[in-house]
Structures are given as structure tokens and as C-alpha cells.
Design a protein around this motif. Structure first.
Motif, mmCIF file in Angstrom:
data_model
loop_
_atom_site.group_PDB
_atom_site.id
_atom_site.type_symbol
_atom_site.label_atom_id
_atom_site.label_comp_id
_atom_site.label_asym_id
_atom_site.label_seq_id
_atom_site.Cartn_x
_atom_site.Cartn_y
_atom_site.Cartn_z
ATOM 1 N N UNK A 126 0.803 -1.214 0.000
ATOM 2 C CA UNK A 126 0.000 0.000 0.000
ATOM 3 C C UNK A 126 0.833 1.260 0.000
ATOM 4 N N UNK A 127 1.890 1.283 0.812
ATOM 5 C CA UNK A 127 2.731 2.480 0.908
ATOM 6 C C UNK A 127 3.470 2.723 -0.402
ATOM 7 N N UNK A 128 4.077 1.669 -0.967
ATOM 8 C CA UNK A 128 4.829 1.834 -2.211
ATOM 9 C C UNK A 128 3.921 2.168 -3.381
ATOM 10 N N UNK A 129 2.707 1.611 -3.400
ATOM 11 C CA UNK A 129 1.786 1.885 -4.507
ATOM 12 C C UNK A 129 1.465 3.367 -4.612
ATOM 13 N N UNK A 130 1.434 4.067 -3.487
ATOM 14 C CA UNK A 130 1.185 5.508 -3.491
ATOM 15 C C UNK A 130 2.486 6.290 -3.613
ATOM 16 N N UNK A 131 3.511 5.846 -2.892
ATOM 17 C CA UNK A 131 4.758 6.615 -2.815
ATOM 18 C C UNK A 131 5.491 6.668 -4.151
ATOM 19 N N UNK A 132 5.471 5.582 -4.928
ATOM 20 C CA UNK A 132 6.244 5.564 -6.172
ATOM 21 C C UNK A 132 5.722 6.582 -7.185
ATOM 22 N N UNK A 133 4.425 6.550 -7.562
ATOM 23 C CA UNK A 133 3.969 7.573 -8.518
ATOM 24 C C UNK A 133 3.994 8.980 -7.943
ATOM 25 N N UNK A 134 3.738 9.116 -6.634
ATOM 26 C CA UNK A 134 3.750 10.443 -6.027
ATOM 27 C C UNK A 134 5.158 11.029 -6.008
ATOM 28 N N UNK A 135 6.175 10.185 -5.945
ATOM 29 C CA UNK A 135 7.549 10.672 -6.026
ATOM 30 C C UNK A 135 7.782 11.371 -7.362
ATOM 31 N N UNK A 136 7.334 10.743 -8.450
ATOM 32 C CA UNK A 136 7.463 11.362 -9.766
ATOM 33 C C UNK A 136 6.685 12.654 -9.874
ATOM 34 N N UNK A 137 5.488 12.687 -9.281
ATOM 35 C CA UNK A 137 4.662 13.903 -9.317
ATOM 36 C C UNK A 137 5.315 15.020 -8.515
ATOM 37 N N UNK A 138 5.756 14.698 -7.296
ATOM 38 C CA UNK A 138 6.401 15.711 -6.453
ATOM 39 C C UNK A 138 7.667 16.244 -7.115
ATOM 40 N N UNK A 139 8.456 15.371 -7.722
ATOM 41 C CA UNK A 139 9.697 15.817 -8.350
ATOM 42 C C UNK A 139 9.403 16.828 -9.447
ATOM 43 N N UNK A 140 8.410 16.539 -10.293
ATOM 44 C CA UNK A 140 8.066 17.454 -11.382
ATOM 45 C C UNK A 140 7.546 18.791 -10.843
ATOM 46 N N UNK A 141 6.606 18.720 -9.912
ATOM 47 C CA UNK A 141 5.974 19.943 -9.408
ATOM 48 C C UNK A 141 6.963 20.763 -8.576
ATOM 49 N N UNK A 142 7.736 20.115 -7.716
ATOM 50 C CA UNK A 142 8.730 20.837 -6.922
ATOM 51 C C UNK A 142 9.738 21.539 -7.826
ATOM 52 N N UNK A 143 10.166 20.853 -8.896
ATOM 53 C CA UNK A 143 11.114 21.471 -9.827
ATOM 54 C C UNK A 143 10.506 22.704 -10.489
ATOM 55 N N UNK A 144 9.226 22.618 -10.861
ATOM 56 C CA UNK A 144 8.557 23.772 -11.472
ATOM 57 C C UNK A 144 8.440 24.928 -10.489
ATOM 58 N N UNK A 145 8.124 24.605 -9.237
ATOM 59 C CA UNK A 145 8.002 25.661 -8.221
ATOM 60 C C UNK A 145 9.355 26.324 -7.969
ATOM 61 N N UNK A 146 10.398 25.538 -7.859
ATOM 62 C CA UNK A 146 11.727 26.094 -7.608
ATOM 63 C C UNK A 146 12.195 26.971 -8.770
ATOM 64 N N UNK A 147 11.830 26.592 -10.001
ATOM 65 C CA UNK A 147 12.222 27.383 -11.170
ATOM 66 C C UNK A 147 11.527 28.742 -11.202
#
Length: 495
Positions: A126-147
Motif C-alpha cells: 500500500x505504501x509503495x503503490x502511493x509513494x512511487x507515482x507520487x515521487x514522480x509527481x512531487x519531483x516534477x511539481x517541486x522542480x517547477x516551483x523552484x524554477x
């Protein structure tokens, strides 16, 4: 002729809108939109009665399901925020962007089915099923916010300071946006945690699916109301000072898991997900197998998934134009709270739940899936547009009523509506795939069937195809936004 009379900046909006409308209309003959004759009204009355008379037979079980739902969400978001932030600092590298695109393109329900083959119905699944795709989402969005942050503060600190340079300049500026987005993504994680109950994990979704399928609508309604209360009460108990305590508590609240045998993991990775012909070195037979899967399953399922997403996207746009005035204070005054409640219902209810209800109304066709996707996504976009409409500066002689909506607000808000729609197209693709679990022959239908038949080689091929489709749609949507000169939607409000 109308386009030629408009300013140049307005042409791309109309051209793009007409293109999507044409594609959606052209897709209609190929979609199964059959309405099967039925008498659902008695069943709908039972559902409505259940909503008004929620009841649960075992309150400790309900409390346990709520705690598990929260525990999966907190643990997964905590992991994905840390890993996503780390990847965001490396997002300029093409390999990192491709990796993040790949993992976020696969829906958490598919990840759950994959991890379940290795770890079983465990907390780790359960934890990995959510954490894996959310990692990709957070990485993209965080990068956009930092830029988006100003480079001026970075010029006041020596670059040799390393981590301090980054932490006290970019990160400090971006922190308000980061925390806002994390809070929103946690709300999404609660929905994801609930949906994982549909594959057997002991969250609210597990008990809801069981009660709903058995026609125990009062019990199903109790679970649904509990979920709405959980979402609505976030503002009262989700405080940043308490988050570390919640995350630590989540570790102890997760359900017990059986010991994981590493042999199963390597068996799954090295053997189960590859066709036997490939393992035995029979290259010609492997090529024949792949060709058969591509022509008989992948191409039709991918085309049908894309087709349904186009229809759902255009229907979402129509629903947004109809719904956002209901929640705009500038248009309907004090009654806007009723509209807000309606939109909260649409955006908080998982698509699978909405599709279940529409299945009773219209029968087993693609129509329930399309309506569920359109209502869920329009609930979110209409809410954002309604909120932005209240900040539009009007002229002193601005019209009132319907003319205000038609000639003043909607034309000025339409670029924002289009940007949000294009941003959500990838989400619609992902959700249309998992709605195949209801019997609609999208990629999700064949993925679920492959797992049920223990055909992991076929399942992997289908999941990879779904990921490639999502990446392609995201790329096309980005190019359309650039063609229309649309600004990227703020991640904190659009994801």
C-alpha cells in the motif's frame, strides 16, 4: 470567418477548442455509449435512502479502516516528499525527467497490483503503490516551483556555501508553495489510499466496495460520509507542527505484514514478467508473441483509452462552463456556498464510486466511465475557476447576470480553463485506464485481466504501454499550451 475577426492571440484558443471538439465528436461512433434498458429507479431510491440513513454495524472496524487510510497516506506522502525533493534538485538531467515521467505515468492502482505479486496484501504494498507515482509527481511539481523563484536572493550568498545557498534562497522562497501543494497532494493520497481498498487492502475502499456490491447502501453511505468528513476536516487537524507526530504514528498504525521473501521478488523481476520464449532464448517465438499482443490487445486498448479520454476531456470542459458559475460569489451571491458543496462532492468522490452509480443508471458501457471522469475533473477545475472569478476586476459599467457570465467573465477566464484542462488531460488518461476495472475495454481492463490470469508478462507490457501513452499525452498537451501561449497552471492548485 469569425476567427479572422479576432485578435491574433485569440485564434489559437478557438482553433484548439474546435480541434478537440471535432476529435471528440469524431470519436463518438467508435465509443460504446449504449444505454441499456433497465429499471434503476428502485435501486437509486435505495441508494438515496442509504445516503440519508447512514449506518455501520461495527464502529471499531470503521475506526480501524479510517486509521489505515490515514496511515497509508501519511507514510506514502512522507516518503515521496523527501525523494521527490531530492529528485527535483536533479530535474535538469534528462534521465531524471524521464524516470519521473515513467513512474508517475502508472496509476497507483496498477502499482498496487504489481507490488501485490511480490509483497502480497501488506503494508509495504500500500505504501509503495502511493509513494512511487507520487515521487514522480512531487519531483516534477517541486522542480517547477523552484524554477519560478526569484534568483536575486541567491546573489547575496556565496555559492561555496553549498546546501545553505540552496536552502536559504530557493527553498526558503518556495516553501509556502511547496507546503500548499503537499497539503493538496495529501488530500489526493487519502483518495488513493481509499481506492487501494478495491484490491484488498483494509482501507475504507475495501469495506465500501463490499457493502456497495451487496446492496447495503446505508453501510456504504456511512463509509462515504466518513471519507467526506475526513477531507472536510483537514483544515482543523492537519497542522504542520503535528505532521512529524502523524508520520511516526502512521508507522505503528500500518497493518501487520507477513515477512517478505526476497526470493519472490527476484522470481517476479527475473522470470514472471518476461515471456517464456524470451527466457528460453527463442527470439523468433518471442517476437511473434510480442507482435500478437501489440496487434490484438495493445493497439485497440490504447486507441480506446485515448478515444474515451478525448470525449471525457471535452465533456469536462462543458461541465466546467456550466458548474463554475454556481460557486462564483460574483455571479450568484451568497448561494455560492451551495455550489462549493456540490463541487466538493464531485472532486472528493473517487471516479470509481461515481462510475458504480452510473453503471446502475446506464448499464455496462463506456458512458459511466466518461461521465465519472468528466464530473470528477470538472469539480476540481470549476472550483478553481470560480475562486479566480472573484478576483477579476470588473469595469464600473460591467453587465449583470447572464451577460456578465457570457461576455465578461468567461472570455477572460477561458485561457485559464484551457490551461487547466490540458494539464488534467494526463490525469484523465490515467483514470480512464483504471476505470477498465469496471469492464470498459481500456488498458486497465486488460491489465486487471492479465493479473487475474497470472499473466504477468502481458500485464507488464500493458502497464508499460499505459505509461508511454501518459508520457506522450503530457508532451502533446505541453506543446499545445506553448502554441496557445498559455502559462503553466500553478501546481498547488491544478494537480
Amino acid at each position: 470567418m469569425l476567427i479572422n475577426r479576432l485578435p491574433f492571440s485569440g485564434r489559437p484558443f478557438i482553433q484548439t477548442s474546435l480541434m478537440f471538439a471535432f476529435l471528440a465528436i469524431a470519436s463518438l461512433p467508435f465509443a460504446d455509449l449504449t444505454i441499456y434498458p433497465s429499471e434503476p429507479w428502485q435501486e437509486l431510491l435505495r441508494i438515496f435512502h442509504g445516503l440519508l440513513t447512514p449506518h455501520w454495524y461495527d464502529w471499531p472496524t470503521l475506526g480501524e479502516a479510517l486509521l489505515y487510510t490515514l496511515a497509508f497516506a501519511f507514510a506514502a506522502v512522507a516518503i515521496s516528499v523527501l525523494t521527490g525533493l531530492l529528485l527535483a534538485t536533479l530535474f535538469k538531467h534528462r534521465s531524471i525527467r524521464l524516470f519521473c515521467s515513467s513512474i508517475r505515468a502508472v496509476h497507483e492502482l496498477f502499482w498496487g497490483l504489481i507490488f501485490m505479486q511480490v509483497f502480497g496484501l501488506s503494508a509495504l504494498t500500500g505504501v509503495l503503490a502511493i509513494a512511487v507515482p507520487y515521487t514522480g509527481i512531487f519531483a516534477k511539481v517541486f522542480a517547477e516551483i523552484l524554477e519560478q523563484q526569484s534568483p536575486l536572493p541567491a546573489q547575496t550568498i556565496a555559492k561555496k556555501s553549498g546546501f545553505s545557498h540552496w536552502f536559504y534562497t530557493l527553498f526558503a522562497q518556495a516553501l509556502p508553495q511547496l507546503t500548499t501543494y503537499i497539503r493538496y497532494r495529501f488530500e489526493c493520497a487519502l483518495r488513493s489510499s481509499t481506492i487501494l481498498g478495491f484490491i484488498g487492502l483494509p482501507t475504507l475502499g475495501f469495506y465500501f466496495e463490499t457493502a456497495f456490491k451487496q446492496g447495503q447502501y446505508s453501510e456504504a453511505a456511512c463509509l462515504l460520509w466518513a471519507f467526506y468528513a475526513l477531507i472536510a476536516s483537514l483544515r482543523f487537524w492537519l497542522h504542520w507542527k503535528l505532521v512529524p507526530i502523524y508520520c511516526i504514528a502512521a508507522i505503528f498504525l500500518l497493518p501487520e505484514s507477513a515477512p517478505v521473501n526476497s526470493q519472490y521478488f527476484w522470481q517476479f523481476i527475473c522470470h514472471d514478467i518476461w515471456p517464456r520464449a524470451l527466457q528460453e532464448g527463442r527470439w523468433l517465438d518471442a517476437l511473434i508473441w510480442y507482435n500478437q499482443q501489440i496487434t490484438e490487445t495493445l493497439i485497440p486498448a490504447t486507441a480506446y483509452t485515448l478515444l474515451l479520454s478525448l470525449i471525457a476531456l471535452v465533456l469536462t470542459a462543458l461541465f466546467v462552463l456550466l458548474l463554475y458559475p454556481l460557486a462564483s460569489r460574483i455571479l450568484i451571491g451568497r448561494a455560492y456556498m451551495l455550489g462549493h458543496s456540490l463541487l466538493l462532492f464531485f472532486r472528493s468522490t473517487p471516479e470509481l464510486v461515481l462510475a458504480f452509480v452510473f453503471l446502475l443508471l446506464f448499464g455496462p458501457s463506456a458512458l459511466p466511465a466518461i461521465l465519472a471522469l468528466a464530473l470528477h475533473n470538472s469539480g476540481l477545475i470549476a472550483y478553481l475557476i470560480a475562486r479566480e472569478s472573484e478576483h477579476v476586476k470588473l469595469r464600473i459599467d460591467a453587465p449583470k447576470g447572464f451577460n456578465l457570465y457570457s461576455y465578461e467573465l468567461t472570455p477572460r477566464l477561458y485561457p485559464r480553463i484551457m490551461a487547466l484542462l490540458l494539464y488534467r488531460w494526463e490525469v484523465i488518461i490515467r483514470e480512464s485506464a483504471i476505470l477498465g476495472l469496471l469492464g470498459v475495454t481500456t488498458l486497465g481492463f486488460y491489465v486487471d485481466s492479465a493479473f487475474e490470469e497470472i499473466r504477468y508478462d502481458k500485464a507488464l507490457l500493458l502497464v508499460v504501454c499505459a505509461a508511454v501513452l501518459n508520457i506522450a499525452v503530457d508532451s502533446v498537451a505541453r506543446k499545445i499550451r506553448q502554441h496557445c501561449q498559455l502559462q503553466e497552471p500553478l501546481p498547488s492548485s491544478s494537480e
